[in-house]
Structures are given as structure tokens and as C-alpha cells.
Design an enzyme around this catalytic site. Structure first.
Site, PDB file in Angstrom:
ATOM      1  N   SER A  93      13.338   6.910  47.728  1.00 10.38           N
ATOM      2  CA  SER A  93      14.470   7.321  47.128  1.00 10.38           C
ATOM      3  C   SER A  93      15.950   6.778  47.380  1.00 10.38           C
ATOM      4  O   SER A  93      16.289   6.009  48.576  1.00 10.38           O
ATOM      5  CB  SER A  93      14.611   8.893  46.950  1.00 10.38           C
ATOM      6  OG  SER A  93      15.832   9.616  48.194  1.00 10.38           O
ATOM      7  N   SER A  94      16.338   6.860  46.190  1.00 10.12           N
ATOM      8  CA  SER A  94      17.948   5.996  46.218  1.00 10.12           C
ATOM      9  C   SER A  94      18.678   7.240  45.790  1.00 10.12           C
ATOM     10  O   SER A  94      19.094   7.792  45.157  1.00 10.12           O
ATOM     11  CB  SER A  94      18.094   5.127  45.334  1.00 10.12           C
ATOM     12  OG  SER A  94      19.704   4.952  45.153  1.00 10.12           O
TER      13      SER A  94
END
Length: 374
Positions: A93-94
Site C-alpha cells: 500500500s501507499s
């Protein structure tokens, strides 16, 4: 608003940090370069891909600059490759920008410091570090080769060239040790010994301690001259994905067994509290937690032991089956916490001793304590 620079300034202005230099880094690094061409949105049941080339540019930038964690990979499938909704667990994920700079703030990182980042991910947090410290002071390691390659492309496109390593972050990167700081963007069940050896005396390790109940706590440890390390947890309610080698193994389908039955001494709802759940995880580190409409279920992955609660009159009953009395362990920890006044995470600390024991303690180092599963 579709001007990325304006969106970055808005984002940075809203982030609460003690060191304003991290706001400058947020204003500088273009997050849109790091999300690539797709992200997942979750509706509580499944992950739906959002593709950049099929989304209005203004709407896409609006998503990019939300202070939100955007999942980019689910069980190894990237959002770009997904042709429709998928189910499973996020695997990359970011991270939301405010959490990134909060971690770096807590670590005490400043100009001239040499930092090893565990978990490059999309490369966004790596670029934030480069913006503040310069390329030569930033080292980042990523476990997944495909993610590492994509992150390198993102980081280079943004104009940064730190040292990037593909490998097991739990082993650190000894070739360029000693570091002033190690910061992990993944959670761990215990502090990997390699990290301790690769940080200079007086340096820090900042990470989240998590486990198979998915409870977590943010801790900053200071490494001592003798090789031990100690520090307190912070009150922030922060969670990261577990490092892949620390992930839960598969568990068979749960079937209730009555086992030994008795009245509980504490309310099972305490496991809904951020600190209560964390203490339960410390007390039963190989157990998973599930909830029902009327109680909680604990299942030990290693032994198959189980405990489940249900209402009984004005209280609750617990049923325990198997070689471990899981609820007894959890109940003792919650009782010690209640006796101390049910303090927040900031009353907990972690000490790594010379013999390798890692103890989370309540109140002070000689208070009630629980060993991490090393």
C-alpha cells in the site's frame, strides 16, 4: 482543484508534526508518481480497482492527495492488473502521508542522519526521506522484487537516487551499517536482532509491534552502549501490515468446543479497546481473535486451543478447550492493566535484554511484563 502543487500544500498544512521540515518534504514530493496507474478501494467486502486512465484527472488527483492509505496490491495482485473486484488481504500500500511523517517525527530523524527504511513499498516514504536528508543518507530495503523494481522507477522519476536493496528487511542491510535510525513501514512480532546490531549506540529503532490478533503499538527504542535497547510506546493508534515472514499461518475452520466453563472476571468488550486488545495479544501471542455478536473467540494457531465467551445473566461465561487456557492468560493481563488504572499505550515500554529476551512492561521496567514471541 487540479494543481498538484496546491494539493500538496493543502495536504502538508493539515498534517500535525512537531518538526515543520517534514511538511516541506510533503510539499516537495509528488505522490501521484508513486501510486502509478491504479489503486484499490474497499467497500467492506471486496477490493475494487480504480485505474488512472479510466478516471477523470481531477478526480484521480483528489484521490492521490487524500490523507489516506491506498492499497495497491491484494494477495499479490496489483490494482493495475486487476480486471474487476478482488478479495483477500492487502500485501502492499501507499501509507497515508500523515502517518509517514509522524513515524519519521517520532524517530527523531534530522539533517545529516543516516537512515535504513524497512519496507520501500511504493517508494513514497523513501522519497520523503530523500527530500529531507539527501540521497546519500537514505537506504531502503523491499522484500518483494516486483514491488522493489516499481518503487525504484517511481523514486528515480521523482529525481531521487538513494541506495535501494531487494531482500529480507528483517535482516537489515549490514553492508552500510551503522545507521543513526532504522524505521520500519511494516509491523513485526518482535524486534529482529539484526536491527540492533546495525544501529549505532544512541541510535533509534522505530517500528510497530503487532501480532496475530492484529493489535499494534508504535514504539521507539534507543540502542544502548551494551547492545540492549529500551523505549516507550507512543499513544498513536497506528497499524501497519505485518512483515511477510511474521504473518499468520493458515488456520483450520473453527468449530466450537465447550471444554472447561466458568464465569469471566473481566468484560470481553475490553478487547475492543486499542490497548486492551494489544495486551490480550501480548498475553496469548499465538492466538487469533474473532468477534461474534455476543462475545469473542480466541483460537491458538500453534495448539488448536480455543476460548469463547457468551453472555450469562448479568455477566459472561467463557468456554476453554485445549492445552492452553487462553482466556486465563488474557484475563490476567487485562486485570493487571485495570489495576493500574487502564492507562493508554504510552504507559507501556519495551526492553530488549542481552540474552535476547524482549519484554513489554507496564508502568516501569520492573512492572508487570509479557515476553514477545522471539
Amino acid at each position: 482543484m487540479t494543481d498538484p502543487a496546491d494539493l500538496r500544500r493543502q495536504l502538508a498544512a493539515a498534517v500535525p508534526v512537531d518538526d515543520p521540515a517534514w511538511r516541506t518534504a510533503l510539499e516537495t514530493v509528488p505522490r501521484e508518481l508513486f501510486l502509478g496507474n491504479g489503486l484499490f478501494q474497499f467497500d467492506g467486502r471486496q477490493w475494487t480497482p480504480v485505474h488512472r486512465d479510466r478516471t477523470d484527472p481531477g478526480k484521480w488527483l483528489g484521490l492521490v492527495y487524500q490523507d489516506t492509505t491506498w492499497v495497491t496490491q491484494v494477495d499479490g495482485t496489483t490494482a493495475v492488473d486487476a480486471t474487476g473486484p478482488v478479495t483477500g488481504r492487502p500485501t502492499s500500500s501507499s501509507t497515508l502521508p500523515s502517518l509517514i511523517v509522524r513515524m519519521l517525527d517520532v524517530a527523531g530523524i534530522s539533517e545529516g542522519h543516516k537512515v535504513l527504511e524497512i519496507g520501500t513499498g511504493t517508494g513514497y516514504s523513501t522519497a520523503i526521506l530523500c527530500s529531507r536528508l539527501g540521497d546519500n543518507n537514505v537506504y531502503s530495503i523491499e522484500y518483494d522484487p516486483s514491488l522493489a523494481a516499481a518503487a525504484a522507477d517511481h523514486i528515480h522519476a521523482a529525481g531521487y537516487h538513494p541506495t535501494l536493496i531487494t531482500g529480507d528487511g528483517l535482516a537489515g542491510h549490514k553492508d552500510d551499517a551503522e545507521y543513526d535510525h532504522i524505521v520500519a513501514t511494516c509491523a513485526v512480532r518482535h524486534i529482529p536482532p539484526a536491527w540492533l546490531y546495525q544501529v549505532r549506540a544512541g541510535g533509534t529503532i522505530t517500528t510497530t509491534i503487532s501480532g496475530w490478533m492484529l493489535a499494534s503499538g508504535l514504539v521507539r527504542l534507543t540502542v544502548q552502549d551494551d547492545g540492549t535497547a529500551t523505549g516507550r510506546f507512543h499513544p498513536d493508534q497506528i497499524g501497519y501490515m505485518l512483515a511477510r515472514p511474521h504473518e499468520r499461518p493458515p488456520r483450520p475452520t473453527f468449530h466450537q468446543h465447550a471444554g472447561h466453563t466458568r464465569a469471566t472476571r473481566v468484560n470481553p468488550a475490553l478487547l475492543q479497546d486499542w490497548t486492551g486488545q494489544f495486551l490480550a495479544q501480548l498475553a496469548a501471542p499465538s492466538a487469533e481473535l474473532m468477534t461474534t455478536g455476543t462475545g469473542v473467540i480466541l483460537v491458538d494457531v500453534a495448539t488448536g486451543s480455543q476460548a469463547w465467551t457468551e453472555p450469562a445473566g448479568g455477566g459472561w461465561t467463557v468456554h476453554q478447550h485445549g492445552p492452553l487456557r487462553l482466556w486465563d492468560q488474557v484475563e490476567d493481563a487485562l486485570t493487571a492493566w485495570q489495576d493500574a488504572g487502564s492507562p493508554p499505550h504510552s504507559d507501556l515500554g519495551l526492553t530488549v535484554d542481552l540474552d535476547g529476551t524482549q519484554r513489554v512492561w507496564l508502568g516501569r521496567p520492573d512492572g508487570p511484563s509479557w515476553n514477545l514471541p522471539v
